[in-house]
Design an enzyme around this catalytic site. Sequence first.
Site, mmCIF file in Angstrom:
data_model
loop_
_atom_site.group_PDB
_atom_site.id
_atom_site.type_symbol
_atom_site.label_atom_id
_atom_site.label_comp_id
_atom_site.label_asym_id
_atom_site.label_seq_id
_atom_site.Cartn_x
_atom_site.Cartn_y
_atom_site.Cartn_z
ATOM 1 N N ASP A 143 4.993 -19.185 2.939
ATOM 2 C CA ASP A 143 4.044 -20.139 2.363
ATOM 3 C C ASP A 143 4.844 -21.260 1.694
ATOM 4 O OD1 ASP A 143 4.913 -19.110 -0.045
ATOM 5 O OD2 ASP A 143 2.946 -18.459 -0.743
ATOM 6 N N CYS A 148 7.254 -15.379 0.543
ATOM 7 C CA CYS A 148 6.318 -16.087 -0.324
ATOM 8 C C CYS A 148 6.894 -16.000 -1.738
ATOM 9 C CB CYS A 148 4.886 -15.559 -0.194
ATOM 10 S SG CYS A 148 4.569 -13.905 -0.833
ATOM 11 N N ARG A 155 12.403 13.730 12.201
ATOM 12 C CA ARG A 155 11.288 14.053 11.310
ATOM 13 C C ARG A 155 10.550 12.807 10.843
ATOM 14 N NH1 ARG A 155 15.717 13.848 7.882
ATOM 15 N NH2 ARG A 155 15.332 13.133 5.741
ATOM 16 N N HIS A 156 11.252 11.680 10.858
ATOM 17 C CA HIS A 156 10.617 10.432 10.419
ATOM 18 C C HIS A 156 9.624 9.912 11.448
ATOM 19 C CE1 HIS A 156 13.368 10.499 7.130
ATOM 20 N NE2 HIS A 156 14.413 10.482 7.942
ATOM 21 N N THR A 179 6.433 -13.787 -4.204
ATOM 22 C CA THR A 179 6.879 -12.424 -4.528
ATOM 23 C C THR A 179 7.177 -11.587 -3.286
ATOM 24 O OG1 THR A 179 4.585 -11.670 -4.478
ATOM 25 C CG2 THR A 179 5.475 -12.349 -6.637
ATOM 26 N N GLY A 180 6.705 -12.037 -2.147
ATOM 27 C CA GLY A 180 6.765 -11.231 -0.918
ATOM 28 C C GLY A 180 5.587 -10.274 -0.808
ATOM 29 N N VAL A 181 4.805 -10.173 -1.866
ATOM 30 C CA VAL A 181 3.733 -9.169 -1.907
ATOM 31 C C VAL A 181 2.536 -9.593 -1.056
ATOM 32 C CG1 VAL A 181 2.083 -7.966 -3.390
ATOM 33 C CG2 VAL A 181 4.444 -8.265 -4.147
ATOM 34 N N HIS A 214 14.002 5.192 7.926
ATOM 35 C CA HIS A 214 12.965 6.224 7.753
ATOM 36 C C HIS A 214 11.571 5.762 8.178
ATOM 37 C CE1 HIS A 214 15.337 8.734 4.531
ATOM 38 N NE2 HIS A 214 16.054 8.456 5.616
HETATM 39 C C1 RB5 Z 1 1.500 -18.627 -4.432
HETATM 40 O O1 RB5 Z 1 1.238 -19.195 -5.672
HETATM 41 C C2 RB5 Z 1 1.848 -17.165 -4.599
HETATM 42 O O2 RB5 Z 1 0.714 -16.458 -5.006
HETATM 43 C C3 RB5 Z 1 2.397 -16.592 -3.311
HETATM 44 O O3 RB5 Z 1 3.552 -17.287 -2.936
HETATM 45 C C4 RB5 Z 1 2.803 -15.132 -3.348
HETATM 46 O O4 RB5 Z 1 3.653 -14.872 -4.410
HETATM 47 C C5 RB5 Z 1 1.711 -14.147 -3.249
HETATM 48 O O5 RB5 Z 1 1.904 -12.944 -3.184
#
Ligand code: RB5
Length: 146
Positions: free
Chosen positions: A8, A65, A132-133, A67-69, A98
């Site tokens: 992003d 992004c 096993r994985h 956080t990558g989350v 794994h």
């Molecule tokens: C964008 O502000 C931010 O939310 C995005 O880059 C990311 O961290 C979401 O997980």
Amino acid sequence: MKIAIGNDHVGIELKPIIIRFLKELGHEVEDFGAFTNERTDYPEYGKKVAENVAAGKADLGILICGTGVGISIAANKVKGIRAVVCSEPYSAKLSREHNNTNILAFGSRVIGSEMAKMIVQNWLEAEFEGGRHQNRVTMIAGIENE
Ligand code: RB5
């Protein structure tokens, strides 16, 4: 390998560093955007990269992004995708050995470029151990089919 990459607007500055690194390691890279720092929505790029990997057009995917989350959550909604978000190389390596992860995500607001490169290299050089994985990864696929 052929690697699909996406990000992003928050991941825009780290991406070219990672693309250059991937090419130095001998990989082919396809960039699915975003291509500017104009505010955008990470699910779009998570989906594009994940669909490319799931279709077998790329061997693996990398997502960036803040956080990558968020972008990894989006990618994991695509059938056949096992995306991991990592801030250190140990989990990245083990996630391949794994869990047979096929997408790596990280956050440009969380780690620096040198750590990102180390994570990428450890992830790419690790191989799925099977055994096993494999049964557990098959169980994960079973959840998708419920
Ligand atoms: C964008 O502000 C931010 O939310 C995005 O880059 C990311 O961290 C979401 O997980």
